[in-house]
Design an enzyme around this catalytic site. Structure first.
Site, mmCIF file in Angstrom:
data_model
loop_
_atom_site.group_PDB
_atom_site.id
_atom_site.type_symbol
_atom_site.label_atom_id
_atom_site.label_comp_id
_atom_site.label_asym_id
_atom_site.label_seq_id
_atom_site.Cartn_x
_atom_site.Cartn_y
_atom_site.Cartn_z
ATOM 1 N N ASP A 154 11.667 1.302 -6.424
ATOM 2 C CA ASP A 154 11.789 2.494 -5.579
ATOM 3 C C ASP A 154 13.043 3.285 -5.901
ATOM 4 O O ASP A 154 13.937 2.819 -6.618
ATOM 5 C CB ASP A 154 11.835 2.093 -4.099
ATOM 6 C CG ASP A 154 10.503 1.580 -3.595
ATOM 7 O OD1 ASP A 154 9.481 1.841 -4.248
ATOM 8 O OD2 ASP A 154 10.491 0.910 -2.541
ATOM 9 N N ARG A 173 7.398 -1.214 -10.403
ATOM 10 C CA ARG A 173 7.689 0.161 -10.014
ATOM 11 C C ARG A 173 8.785 0.162 -8.946
ATOM 12 O O ARG A 173 8.516 0.223 -7.742
ATOM 13 C CB ARG A 173 6.429 0.836 -9.477
ATOM 14 C CG ARG A 173 5.312 0.944 -10.502
ATOM 15 C CD ARG A 173 4.084 1.602 -9.911
ATOM 16 N NE ARG A 173 3.022 1.756 -10.903
ATOM 17 C CZ ARG A 173 1.855 2.329 -10.660
ATOM 18 N NH1 ARG A 173 1.590 2.799 -9.452
ATOM 19 N NH2 ARG A 173 0.945 2.424 -11.602
ATOM 20 N N ARG A 194 12.418 -5.833 0.482
ATOM 21 C CA ARG A 194 13.336 -5.177 1.418
ATOM 22 C C ARG A 194 12.980 -5.508 2.869
ATOM 23 O O ARG A 194 13.871 -5.618 3.721
ATOM 24 C CB ARG A 194 13.324 -3.666 1.184
ATOM 25 C CG ARG A 194 14.019 -3.252 -0.111
ATOM 26 C CD ARG A 194 13.710 -1.825 -0.492
ATOM 27 N NE ARG A 194 14.144 -0.883 0.523
ATOM 28 C CZ ARG A 194 13.843 0.407 0.532
ATOM 29 N NH1 ARG A 194 13.076 0.909 -0.436
ATOM 30 N NH2 ARG A 194 14.284 1.200 1.477
#
Length: 343
Positions: free
Chosen positions: A115, A113, A263
């Site tokens: 972002d 999934r 990230r």
């Protein structure tokens, strides 16, 4: 004169639960579902060729695997929502138009999934149909014709009933790109994080090796606002830092990643690269098991530098069922011979 392109593939037989028109209009609508391609350059007519070889009973579902690339700049990530639109929304919209199934029947599932703003080179997804296709090339062309130009299905194949895009995956590979120059290259503006501060890639590599192994990555996970409870224990098999002219590329492979984990790891490595933190900070942040400890020394890296490059599976699970149509990697188009008028 160039002829009208005709894409042919099998459609499912009418189902009792579906709503239909009445009279001759119903026959015409069912026989030819006109589809306008996104770029407006061509109008394709998809004509069903239904026979016993192309269809099976609804209870014998067929599963299909897709490899997808997309530029995530304009999208609110992968996960389905109509507004702002997502990658899954557009894929389902195209599949619904072509197959005439609803999204509950398609059961489209992605391997990751991603972002909002995150890109993908090798996202993997699967969906199901109650019928089979004897050729996937036309089906493949139809999907890409309906999708926006920054979303492309690169590959389609039939998958075994046991295949699941997410739970069958063995590992995922992500890249995070950093443009390390005094002036940002405008052609990388949406595809790499800009650091005008000169980074030390050797220090970054020294720090990255501390991520390798099995660890509790609680310190690198943002809170998730849903009911899913995921284990913070993850295995990272490699983490490489490569300098390519002005680009510094981080490449990490692991069995799975927590929400925004990559990230957050990239953000810490950037601070180490600026030589504001020592490489030994990584095991200390990991040991803290507290997201607040990372927040004290690094901000979350922006999404546009992140890419889902590939999702890896065991070869056995990727074997298509016996009698499956050939894998489609897209179809090359050829210019037909025509007479040119000279003046």
């Amino acid at each position: 004169m160039l002829g009208l392109a005709v894409l042919r593939f099998a459609l499912p037989p009418p189902r009792a639960s579906a709503s239909f028109c009445t009279g001759a209009a119903a026959v015409t609508a069912a026989a030819a579902g006109d589809i306008s391609l996104v770029d407006g350059s061509l109008r394709a007519v998809l004509r069903p060729e239904v026979d016993e070889a192309d269809t099976v009973a609804a209870e014998s579902a067929h599963r299909w695997r897709m490899v997808i690339s997309y530029d995530g700049t304009k999208y609110k990530g992968w996960q389905y929502q109509p507004s702002p639109p997502t990658i899954q929304f557009f894929l389902e919209k195209a599949l619904i138009h072509i197959t005439k199934l609803d999204r509950k029947e398609l059961c489209l599932v992605g391997a990751g999934r991603t972002d909002a703003g995150v890109h993908a080179r090798g996202q993997v997804a699967h969906f199901t149909t109650p019928f089979a296709y004897h050729c996937l090339d036309s089906f493949h062309s139809a999907i890409n014709g309906l999708l926006p130009p920054d979303i492309r299905v690169r590959e389609i194949s039939e998958a075994s009933p046991e295949f699941h895009a997410r739970t069958s995956s063995k590992s995922k590979i992500y890249h995070y790109k950093i443009y390390n120059g005094a002036v940002m290259d405008p052609f990388h503006n949406n595809y790499a994080y800009h650091s005008a501060h000169k980074l030390n890639p050797h220090a970054m590599q020294e720090a990255a090796k501390h991520f390798v192994g099995v660890h509790d990555f609680t310190s690198f996970a943002n809170a998730v606002h849903n009911d899913r409870v995921r284990s913070p224990i993850k295995k990272i098999s490699r983490f490489d830092v490569t300098e390519m002219d002005a680009i510094i590329q981080l490449e990490v492979e692991g069995t799975g990643f927590l929400y925004r984990q990559v990230r957050n790891m990239a953000a810490l490595l950037i601070q180490v690269g600026k030589e504001g933190l020592p490489p030994g900070i990584v095991p200390k942040i990991i040991a803290a098991k507290d997201r607040k400890e990372l927040a004290k020394v690094a901000f979350l890296a922006p999404p546009h530098g992140l890419y889902l490059m590939s999702v890896n599976y065991d070869k056995e699970i990727l074997k298509p069922p016996e009698g499956s149509p050939p894998i489609s990697f897209g179809r090359n188009h050829q210019i037909s011979r025509c007479k040119l008028l000279f003046y």
